[in-house]
Design a protein around this motif. Sequence first.
Motif, mmCIF file in Angstrom:
data_model
loop_
_atom_site.group_PDB
_atom_site.id
_atom_site.type_symbol
_atom_site.label_atom_id
_atom_site.label_comp_id
_atom_site.label_asym_id
_atom_site.label_seq_id
_atom_site.Cartn_x
_atom_site.Cartn_y
_atom_site.Cartn_z
ATOM 1 N N ASP A 147 -7.616 2.148 -6.225
ATOM 2 C CA ASP A 147 -7.243 3.549 -6.063
ATOM 3 C C ASP A 147 -8.280 4.189 -5.167
ATOM 4 O O ASP A 147 -9.437 4.288 -5.541
ATOM 5 C CB ASP A 147 -7.242 4.281 -7.411
ATOM 6 C CG ASP A 147 -6.190 3.703 -8.339
ATOM 7 O OD1 ASP A 147 -5.104 3.380 -7.845
ATOM 8 O OD2 ASP A 147 -6.461 3.582 -9.541
ATOM 9 N N ASP A 148 -7.860 4.560 -4.001
ATOM 10 C CA ASP A 148 -8.796 5.169 -3.063
ATOM 11 C C ASP A 148 -8.435 6.636 -2.901
ATOM 12 O O ASP A 148 -8.023 7.095 -1.855
ATOM 13 C CB ASP A 148 -8.730 4.432 -1.721
ATOM 14 C CG ASP A 148 -9.935 4.751 -0.850
ATOM 15 O OD1 ASP A 148 -10.867 5.410 -1.356
ATOM 16 O OD2 ASP A 148 -9.944 4.364 0.314
ATOM 17 N N ILE A 149 -8.574 7.344 -3.998
ATOM 18 C CA ILE A 149 -8.188 8.743 -4.055
ATOM 19 C C ILE A 149 -9.456 9.559 -4.310
ATOM 20 O O ILE A 149 -10.251 9.180 -5.169
ATOM 21 C CB ILE A 149 -7.162 8.960 -5.189
ATOM 22 C CG1 ILE A 149 -5.871 8.192 -4.862
ATOM 23 C CG2 ILE A 149 -6.867 10.446 -5.407
ATOM 24 C CD1 ILE A 149 -4.994 7.946 -6.063
ATOM 25 N N ASN A 199 0.857 -1.178 0.000
ATOM 26 C CA ASN A 199 0.000 0.000 0.000
ATOM 27 C C ASN A 199 0.889 1.222 0.000
ATOM 28 O O ASN A 199 1.820 1.311 0.775
ATOM 29 C CB ASN A 199 -0.877 0.031 1.257
ATOM 30 C CG ASN A 199 -1.806 -1.167 1.322
ATOM 31 O OD1 ASN A 199 -2.053 -1.811 0.316
ATOM 32 N ND2 ASN A 199 -2.305 -1.464 2.499
ATOM 33 N N HIS A 200 0.622 2.111 -0.895
ATOM 34 C CA HIS A 200 1.443 3.309 -0.861
ATOM 35 C C HIS A 200 0.608 4.569 -1.018
ATOM 36 O O HIS A 200 -0.477 4.543 -1.572
ATOM 37 C CB HIS A 200 2.570 3.248 -1.888
ATOM 38 C CG HIS A 200 2.091 3.054 -3.290
ATOM 39 N ND1 HIS A 200 2.015 1.822 -3.873
ATOM 40 C CD2 HIS A 200 1.670 3.938 -4.215
ATOM 41 C CE1 HIS A 200 1.549 1.958 -5.109
ATOM 42 N NE2 HIS A 200 1.334 3.218 -5.346
ATOM 43 N N HIS A 201 1.172 5.616 -0.538
ATOM 44 C CA HIS A 201 0.493 6.889 -0.555
ATOM 45 C C HIS A 201 0.652 7.526 -1.932
ATOM 46 O O HIS A 201 1.730 7.514 -2.507
ATOM 47 C CB HIS A 201 1.110 7.790 0.507
ATOM 48 C CG HIS A 201 0.184 8.859 0.964
ATOM 49 N ND1 HIS A 201 -0.919 8.594 1.748
ATOM 50 C CD2 HIS A 201 0.180 10.186 0.749
ATOM 51 C CE1 HIS A 201 -1.546 9.724 1.984
ATOM 52 N NE2 HIS A 201 -0.905 10.713 1.394
ATOM 53 N N SER A 202 -0.419 8.020 -2.448
ATOM 54 C CA SER A 202 -0.332 8.671 -3.751
ATOM 55 C C SER A 202 -0.532 10.165 -3.588
ATOM 56 O O SER A 202 -1.230 10.614 -2.694
ATOM 57 C CB SER A 202 -1.413 8.105 -4.671
ATOM 58 O OG SER A 202 -1.534 8.916 -5.810
ATOM 59 N N ILE A 261 -3.891 0.781 -3.210
ATOM 60 C CA ILE A 261 -3.657 -0.546 -2.656
ATOM 61 C C ILE A 261 -3.323 -1.517 -3.780
ATOM 62 O O ILE A 261 -4.049 -1.601 -4.771
ATOM 63 C CB ILE A 261 -4.915 -1.036 -1.893
ATOM 64 C CG1 ILE A 261 -5.219 -0.092 -0.730
ATOM 65 C CG2 ILE A 261 -4.719 -2.467 -1.386
ATOM 66 C CD1 ILE A 261 -6.621 -0.256 -0.162
ATOM 67 N N SER A 275 -4.901 13.861 -1.945
ATOM 68 C CA SER A 275 -4.121 12.633 -1.882
ATOM 69 C C SER A 275 -4.980 11.481 -1.403
ATOM 70 O O SER A 275 -6.052 11.663 -0.843
ATOM 71 C CB SER A 275 -2.923 12.813 -0.967
ATOM 72 O OG SER A 275 -3.357 13.074 0.347
ATOM 73 N N GLY A 276 -4.498 10.293 -1.621
ATOM 74 C CA GLY A 276 -5.231 9.108 -1.197
ATOM 75 C C GLY A 276 -4.331 7.912 -1.149
ATOM 76 O O GLY A 276 -3.110 8.025 -1.209
ATOM 77 N N GLN A 277 -4.960 6.780 -1.058
ATOM 78 C CA GLN A 277 -4.232 5.536 -0.882
ATOM 79 C C GLN A 277 -4.385 4.676 -2.130
ATOM 80 O O GLN A 277 -5.455 4.631 -2.726
ATOM 81 C CB GLN A 277 -4.848 4.805 0.323
ATOM 82 C CG GLN A 277 -3.997 3.698 0.865
ATOM 83 C CD GLN A 277 -2.929 4.201 1.827
ATOM 84 O OE1 GLN A 277 -2.858 5.367 2.115
ATOM 85 N NE2 GLN A 277 -2.098 3.308 2.288
#
Length: 73
Positions: free
Chosen positions: A42-44, A10-13, A24, A20-22
Motif C-alpha cells: 500500500d503506497d498511500i 496495480n490499482h489506484h486507491s 500494488i 490517494s495512492g497506489q
Amino acid sequence: MNLKQLEDSNHHSVGYGAGSGQVINEVYECPCGNGKVYYEKDDIPGFKSTDISCDCKECNEKYTFGRGTAKEK
Ligand SMILES: [Zn+2]
C-alpha cells in the motif's frame, strides 16, 4: 532465487482519508510450485505498508520471502 510471477495488478486507491495512492498486488508461484506467494504494498500517504504471505506451509517454513524472491532460512 527468483520466483515466477503469476499475476500483477496495480490499482489506484482512493486512500484512507489521507489522499490517494497506489496499491500494488503481485502473485508469485512458491518455490515448490504447490502454492502461491502474495505480495501487497500500500503506497498511500500516511498508510504505507508491505505484506508478503505464502499459502504453502512447506515453503513458509523453509523460506523468507521478498518481492518476487525467496531465500532459504
Ligand atoms: Zn511451496
